[in-house]
Design an enzyme around this catalytic site. Structure first.
Site, PDB file in Angstrom:
ATOM      1  N   LYS A  49       0.836  -1.210   0.000  1.00 16.35           N
ATOM      2  CA  LYS A  49       0.000   0.000   0.000  1.00 16.35           C
ATOM      3  C   LYS A  49       0.868   1.258   0.000  1.00 16.35           C
ATOM      4  CE  LYS A  49      -4.279  -1.609   2.196  1.00 16.35           C
ATOM      5  NZ  LYS A  49      -5.139  -1.516   3.389  1.00 16.35           N
ATOM      6  N   LYS A 134     -14.821   8.844  21.348  1.00 15.96           N
ATOM      7  CA  LYS A 134     -14.818   9.758  20.191  1.00 15.96           C
ATOM      8  C   LYS A 134     -15.320  11.141  20.618  1.00 15.96           C
ATOM      9  CE  LYS A 134     -15.262   6.170  16.682  1.00 15.96           C
ATOM     10  NZ  LYS A 134     -15.944   5.729  15.457  1.00 15.96           N
TER      11      LYS A 134
END
Length: 316
Positions: A49, A134
């Protein structure tokens, strides 16, 4: 003259979504920097990648969220920081927030969210702090006065949709299907590549500054009953629906140990409580991606199910 494209640092670019974020950043001609930890070079998939991103023009910078010095050096080279790390690691962004504050050059920070809006969720007592972590990062970003955009894309299509929301299955059922709740509550699915495209479009846009970018693409906001209907039309037969009530689902969640129960918790959140769609988007604090960026082409649920059908016929 095209306006200058912001320089971007992407953290987590060897992950599924992170890789697409880096790809689209390059595709949209942003000078793109990718933070790479040393250990990535021992993983052949990650190496491939990184090689591919590097070949497309990305600059690889060695560093990690654990190494504040390398992080500061990386952040100082850019104007936008996008973080895409696994949910269990989101609190590791605290260091990143401190570094962004210290660097003083960041015009936009997009923290690692890419799910349902943690401030709108109605299951906070049962999600093992998945969303509260979060939300904690949001409050820290806001307290430090860092310019931000939060991406609330709801479900990624690779999650739950390949089984037609059937925990434990890998492919959609052909005879019986469990429908959770009354089957009429709508949830949202967006393909990873499309989430990446909308994210990159939003990061230089003044209309998304200090706002939540919600994704509710037409054709991708669907109830379980509608999902079943789309699938039935593709396979040309009716399925037997087995309705699982809210109480039955809650019992099953309680009986199943963590983390094996998380799929059912997300199903409860989206398809019973309606956490993706129960609220209207407030234009002071949010915006909807397909309305802001009508030129971004995205995959619909129907198209995604079509590819599942093709894969099934290939493997038969």
């Amino acid at each position: 003259m095209d306006e200058k494209k912001s320089k971007v640092l992407i953290i987590g670019a060897t992950g599924n979504l992170g890789y697409h974020l880096a790809e689209f950043s390059l595709k949209f001609s942003h000078p793109t920097f990718v933070l790479v930890r040393d250990s990535a070079f021992n993983d052949p998939v990650k190496v491939q990648k990184l090689q591919s991103l590097s070949n497309c023009g990305a600059t690889l910078i060695k560093g990690s969220l654990e190494d504040e010095k390398s992080l500061l050096e990386a952040v100082k080279q850019v104007e936008v920081v996008i973080c895409s790390i696994p949910s269990k690691h989101v609190l590791e962004q605290m260091v990143l927030v401190r570094v962004i504050k210290e660097a003083g050059c960041i015009k936009r920070f997009i923290p690692s969210e890419f799910g349902a809006d943690p401030d709108r969720i109605q299951i906070s007592d049962m999600d093992y702090n998945f969303y509260s972590r979060k939300a904690e990062i949001r409050r820290l970003v806001e307290a430090e006065g860092i310019p931000y955009t939060y991406i609330s894309c709801n479900f990624l299509m690779s999650y739950l949709l390949p089984s037609l929301v059937q925990p434990g299955l890998k492919t959609p059922p052909r005879d019986k299907i469990r429908v959770f709740g009354d089957g009429n509550v709508k949830a949202v699915f967006v393909k990873e590549q499309d989430v990446a495209a909308f994210t990159i479009c939003s990061m230089d846009d003044p209309r998304t500054l200090n706002k939540v970018l919600y994704l509710r693409p037409p054709g991708n906001v669907c109830s379980m009953n509608e999902l079943v209907e789309i699938w039935e039309s593709k396979i040309g037969k009716k399925l037997e629906k087995i309705y699982v009530s809210e109480d039955e689902l809650l019992i099953k969640i309680k009986e199943t140990p963590y983390p094996d129960n998380m799929q059912m918790i997300f199903i409860y959140s989206a398809f019973v409580k309606g956490d993706h769609t129960y609220f209207d988007i407030d234009s002071h604090s949010g915006a909807e991606g397909t309305q802001l960026f009508p030129n971004v082409k995205y995959a619909t649920i129907s198209e995604f199910l079509e590819t599942l059908l093709e894969q099934a016929s290939i493997s038969e």
